[in-house]
Write an enzyme that holds these catalytic residues in place. Structure first.
Site, PDB file in Angstrom:
ATOM      1  N   CYS A 100      -5.222   5.730  11.080  1.00  0.00           N
ATOM      2  CA  CYS A 100      -5.694   4.859  10.217  1.00  0.00           C
ATOM      3  C   CYS A 100      -4.519   3.919   9.349  1.00  0.00           C
ATOM      4  O   CYS A 100      -3.393   4.616   9.094  1.00  0.00           O
ATOM      5  CB  CYS A 100      -6.685   5.400   9.376  1.00  0.00           C
ATOM      6  SG  CYS A 100      -7.323   4.521   7.865  1.00  0.00           S
TER       7      CYS A 100
ATOM      8  N   SER B  82      -4.085   3.785   6.511  1.00  0.00           N
ATOM      9  CA  SER B  82      -3.789   4.464   5.209  1.00  0.00           C
ATOM     10  C   SER B  82      -2.683   5.504   5.287  1.00  0.00           C
ATOM     11  O   SER B  82      -1.896   5.525   4.671  1.00  0.00           O
ATOM     12  CB  SER B  82      -5.160   5.099   4.645  1.00  0.00           C
ATOM     13  OG  SER B  82      -6.186   4.455   4.069  1.00  0.00           O
TER      14      SER B  82
ATOM     15  N   HIS C  76       0.200   2.929   5.142  1.00  0.00           N
ATOM     16  CA  HIS C  76       0.516   2.776   4.062  1.00  0.00           C
ATOM     17  C   HIS C  76       1.551   3.702   3.356  1.00  0.00           C
ATOM     18  O   HIS C  76       2.373   3.279   2.464  1.00  0.00           O
ATOM     19  CB  HIS C  76      -0.642   2.726   3.239  1.00  0.00           C
ATOM     20  CG  HIS C  76      -1.542   1.534   3.199  1.00  0.00           C
ATOM     21  ND1 HIS C  76      -1.019   0.360   3.623  1.00  0.00           N
ATOM     22  CD2 HIS C  76      -2.740   1.168   3.041  1.00  0.00           C
ATOM     23  CE1 HIS C  76      -1.773  -0.816   3.764  1.00  0.00           C
ATOM     24  NE2 HIS C  76      -3.072   0.078   3.458  1.00  0.00           N
TER      25      HIS C  76
ATOM     26  N   HIS D 148      -5.949  11.895   8.462  1.00  0.00           N
ATOM     27  CA  HIS D 148      -7.318  12.317   7.846  1.00  0.00           C
ATOM     28  C   HIS D 148      -8.458  11.875   8.520  1.00  0.00           C
ATOM     29  O   HIS D 148      -9.235  11.869   7.916  1.00  0.00           O
ATOM     30  CB  HIS D 148      -6.962  11.584   6.510  1.00  0.00           C
ATOM     31  CG  HIS D 148      -6.968  10.100   6.617  1.00  0.00           C
ATOM     32  ND1 HIS D 148      -5.900   9.324   6.769  1.00  0.00           N
ATOM     33  CD2 HIS D 148      -8.029   9.178   6.586  1.00  0.00           C
ATOM     34  CE1 HIS D 148      -5.993   7.856   7.030  1.00  0.00           C
ATOM     35  NE2 HIS D 148      -7.457   7.992   6.862  1.00  0.00           N
TER      36      HIS D 148
ATOM     37  N   CYS E  94     -13.159   8.799   8.804  1.00  0.00           N
ATOM     38  CA  CYS E  94     -12.777   7.927   8.099  1.00  0.00           C
ATOM     39  C   CYS E  94     -13.204   6.292   8.478  1.00  0.00           C
ATOM     40  O   CYS E  94     -13.979   5.964   8.224  1.00  0.00           O
ATOM     41  CB  CYS E  94     -11.152   7.576   7.946  1.00  0.00           C
ATOM     42  SG  CYS E  94     -10.442   6.708   6.908  1.00  0.00           S
TER      43      CYS E  94
HETATM   44  P1  PAD Z   1      -5.789  -2.272  10.613  1.00  0.00           P
HETATM   45  O1  PAD Z   1      -4.147  -2.436  10.268  1.00  0.00           O
HETATM   46  O2  PAD Z   1      -6.235  -1.750  11.920  1.00  0.00           O
HETATM   47  O3  PAD Z   1      -6.371  -3.694  10.211  1.00  0.00           O
HETATM   48  C1  PAD Z   1      -5.896  -4.568   9.283  1.00  0.00           C
HETATM   49  C2  PAD Z   1      -5.969  -5.871   9.687  1.00  0.00           C
HETATM   50  O4  PAD Z   1      -5.549  -6.834   8.751  1.00  0.00           O
HETATM   51  C3  PAD Z   1      -4.936  -6.270  11.007  1.00  0.00           C
HETATM   52  O5  PAD Z   1      -5.967  -6.770  11.968  1.00  0.00           O
HETATM   53  C4  PAD Z   1      -4.125  -7.467  10.514  1.00  0.00           C
HETATM   54  O6  PAD Z   1      -3.761  -8.407  11.586  1.00  0.00           O
HETATM   55  C5  PAD Z   1      -4.921  -7.930   9.382  1.00  0.00           C
HETATM   56  N1  PAD Z   1      -4.111  -8.554   8.062  1.00  0.00           N
HETATM   57  C6  PAD Z   1      -2.940  -8.367   7.639  1.00  0.00           C
HETATM   58  N2  PAD Z   1      -2.760  -9.269   6.800  1.00  0.00           N
HETATM   59  C7  PAD Z   1      -3.662 -10.015   6.621  1.00  0.00           C
HETATM   60  C8  PAD Z   1      -3.677 -11.232   5.871  1.00  0.00           C
HETATM   61  N3  PAD Z   1      -3.019 -11.714   4.905  1.00  0.00           N
HETATM   62  N4  PAD Z   1      -4.871 -12.050   5.987  1.00  0.00           N
HETATM   63  C9  PAD Z   1      -5.887 -11.609   7.032  1.00  0.00           C
HETATM   64  N5  PAD Z   1      -5.702 -10.637   7.843  1.00  0.00           N
HETATM   65  C10 PAD Z   1      -4.626  -9.680   7.780  1.00  0.00           C
HETATM   66  O7  PAD Z   1      -6.095  -1.367   9.287  1.00  0.00           O
HETATM   67  P2  PAD Z   1      -7.298  -0.364   9.245  1.00  0.00           P
HETATM   68  O8  PAD Z   1      -8.467  -1.165   9.671  1.00  0.00           O
HETATM   69  O9  PAD Z   1      -7.173   1.010   9.730  1.00  0.00           O
HETATM   70  O10 PAD Z   1      -7.386  -0.002   7.279  1.00  0.00           O
HETATM   71  C11 PAD Z   1      -7.666  -1.443   6.952  1.00  0.00           C
HETATM   72  C12 PAD Z   1      -7.522  -1.060   5.233  1.00  0.00           C
HETATM   73  O11 PAD Z   1      -8.561  -0.367   4.847  1.00  0.00           O
HETATM   74  C13 PAD Z   1      -6.120  -0.578   4.851  1.00  0.00           C
HETATM   75  O12 PAD Z   1      -5.678  -0.989   3.538  1.00  0.00           O
HETATM   76  C14 PAD Z   1      -6.685   1.100   4.931  1.00  0.00           C
HETATM   77  O13 PAD Z   1      -5.949   1.764   4.053  1.00  0.00           O
HETATM   78  C15 PAD Z   1      -7.920   0.658   3.905  1.00  0.00           C
HETATM   79  C16 PAD Z   1      -9.037   1.994   3.978  1.00  0.00           C
HETATM   80  N6  PAD Z   1      -9.604   2.352   3.006  1.00  0.00           N
HETATM   81  C17 PAD Z   1     -10.537   3.241   2.961  1.00  0.00           C
HETATM   82  C18 PAD Z   1     -11.382   3.538   1.743  1.00  0.00           C
HETATM   83  O14 PAD Z   1     -12.107   4.632   1.672  1.00  0.00           O
HETATM   84  N7  PAD Z   1     -11.501   2.760   0.847  1.00  0.00           N
HETATM   85  C19 PAD Z   1     -10.699   3.981   4.175  1.00  0.00           C
HETATM   86  C20 PAD Z   1      -9.961   3.755   5.163  1.00  0.00           C
HETATM   87  C21 PAD Z   1      -9.025   2.826   5.267  1.00  0.00           C
HETATM   88 ZN    ZN Z   2      -8.255   6.087   6.809  1.00  0.00          ZN
END
Ligand code: PAD
Ligand code: ZN
Ligand code: ZN
Length: 376
Positions: A47, A49, A52, A68, A175
């Site tokens: 993921c 996160s 990050h 996770h 997640c």
């Molecule tokens: P990912 O890397 O699979 O997807 C992120 C997407 O964002 C990619 O397709 C990128 O091309 C796109 N992107 C990057 N920069 C830009 C921009 N400036 N404008 C438009 N698009 C852009 O990530 P993911 O889907 O695994 O995770 C996404 C986020 O969600 C990440 O910050 C993660 O930490 C967060 C998250 N939050 C929770 C929660 O409980 N709130 C849980 C899991 C993940």
């Molecule tokens: Zn996650």
């Protein structure tokens, strides 16, 4: 011979320092203490996160075992554990659900007071770790640390699931899938016939798209700077996709143009950047629009904005784990998956052996995968 009560030696991927590859080494995993569960991990998704933490956007202490979004089998349980037994299939959870505290008892609450969000010690609640490498303490990300063949989690941070569930798929319920799907259903409460915009079409963003579609949204606009994500987004329910790099004006103005100057009903930031969080807010209707922040905010980041943007009526909110009460919902979501209520297959573009974890992270960083699942 039973391993219960003994230290287990096994393979784990340790992140020793920022922006460096993982090294796979043999670690020691202590037996579970009271109210803890030791799990043999069999599959774990990658993921953003986790990335990050490696990149430094989310600050955690190193050396650390990340991971996770996993599934496995209970190896042994500590004293007092009653909700599961050795041999049970389980999904570890980054948010606990003790079931007894005020948020757990609140109808909508899911941030159990036993959570470690915002307290990134990398240690269990008692201030120690179950992981060591040649005697040196190794941290565990959000008390799950699933990039290890064995991990120990609190009983409140693990859900028992259907014995027939395919672990290499349902790990996503730990997640990415649940977070995105729940953001649309629980946090935004998307209504039928509405217009939604989803910023970021990765594993979590595409799960938001699936949630918006399941809620009956009639228009779902995907926003991403990587146009290679558009085909999959459309397959999962996006009605159109836009690339902010194709426009001179800010993306929020583009979204207003696309919606006859109204703005969308619901917008979701699923990237984790403050600029796109602000743009997502400004993309929704200034009166009744709802914007949900799903992307993880970089540690210590701040946003400055005119209060006028919400004074007119907009709602700006965030959610962890899609607003689901973690333990009971993960069990239920796996059941729903087994009953065919949603699919996870389109999200899993790659499956690699655990040893290839560095390759999996490279696929995520370069935007070549949606979810890459590591199998152990
Ligand atoms: P990912 O890397 O699979 O997807 C992120 C997407 O964002 C990619 O397709 C990128 O091309 C796109 N992107 C990057 N920069 C830009 C921009 N400036 N404008 C438009 N698009 C852009 O990530 P993911 O889907 O695994 O995770 C996404 C986020 O969600 C990440 O910050 C993660 O930490 C967060 C998250 N939050 C929770 C929660 O409980 N709130 C849980 C899991 C993940
Ligand atoms: Zn996650
Ligand atoms: Zn609680």
């Amino acid at each position: 011979m039973s391993t219960a009560g003994k230290v287990i030696k096994c393979k784990a991927a340790i992140a020793w320092e920022l922006k460096k590859p993982f090294s796979i080494v043999e670690i020691e995993v202590a037996p579970p203490k009271a109210h803890e569960v030791r799990i043999k991990i069999l599959a774990s998704g990658v993921c953003h996160s986790d990335e990050h933490v490696l990149s430094g956007a989310l600050q955690f202490p190193f050396p650390i075992i990340l991971g996770h979004e996993a599934a496995g089998v209970v190896e042994s349980v500590g004293e007092g554990v009653t909700s599961m037994k050795p041999g049970d299939k389980v999904v570890p959870l980054f948010l606990p659900q003790c079931g007894k505290c005020v948020p757990c008892k609140h109808r909508k609450g899911n941030l159990c007071i036993k959570n470690s969000i915002g307290k990134p010690t990398g240690l269990m609640a008692d201030g120690t770790s179950r992981f060591t490498y040649k005697g040196q303490q190794i941290h565990s990300f959000v008390r799950t640390g699933t990039f290890s063949e064995y991990t120990v989690v609190d009983e409140n941070q693990v859900a028992k699931i259907d014995a027939a569930a395919p672990l290499e798929k349902v790990c996503l319920i730990g997640c990415g899938f649940s977070t995105g799907y729940g953001a649309a259903l629980n946090s935004a409460e998307v209504k039928p016939g509405s217009t939604c915009a989803v910023f970021g079409l990765g594993g979590v963003g595409l799960s938001v798209v699936m949630g918006c579609k399941a809620a009956g949204a009639s228009r779902i606009i995907g926003v991403d700077i990587n146009k290679n994500k558009f085909a999959k987004a459309k397959e999962l329910g996006a009605t159109e996709c836009v690339n902010p790099l194709d426009f001179k004006k800010p993306i929020n103005e583009v979204l207003f143009d696309l919606t006859n100057g109204e703005g969308v009903d619901y917008s979701f930031e699923v990237i984790g950047l403050t600029d796109t969080m602000a743009a997502a807010l400004m993309s929704c209707n200034e009166n009744y629009g709802v914007c949900v922040i799903v992307g993880a905010p970089p540690t210590a980041s701040e946003i400055t904005f005119s209060p006028l943007h919400i004074f007119t009526g907009r709602t700006w909110k965030g959610c962890l784990y899609g607003g689901w009460k973690s333990k009971e919902s993960a069990t239920k979501l796996v059941k729903d998956f087994m009953e065919g209520k949603f699919t996870l297959d389109p999200l899993i573009t790659h499956t690699l052996p655990f040893d290839k974890i560095n390759e999996a992270f490279e696929l995520l960083r370069t935007g070549k995968c949606i979810r890459c699942v590591l199998v152990y």
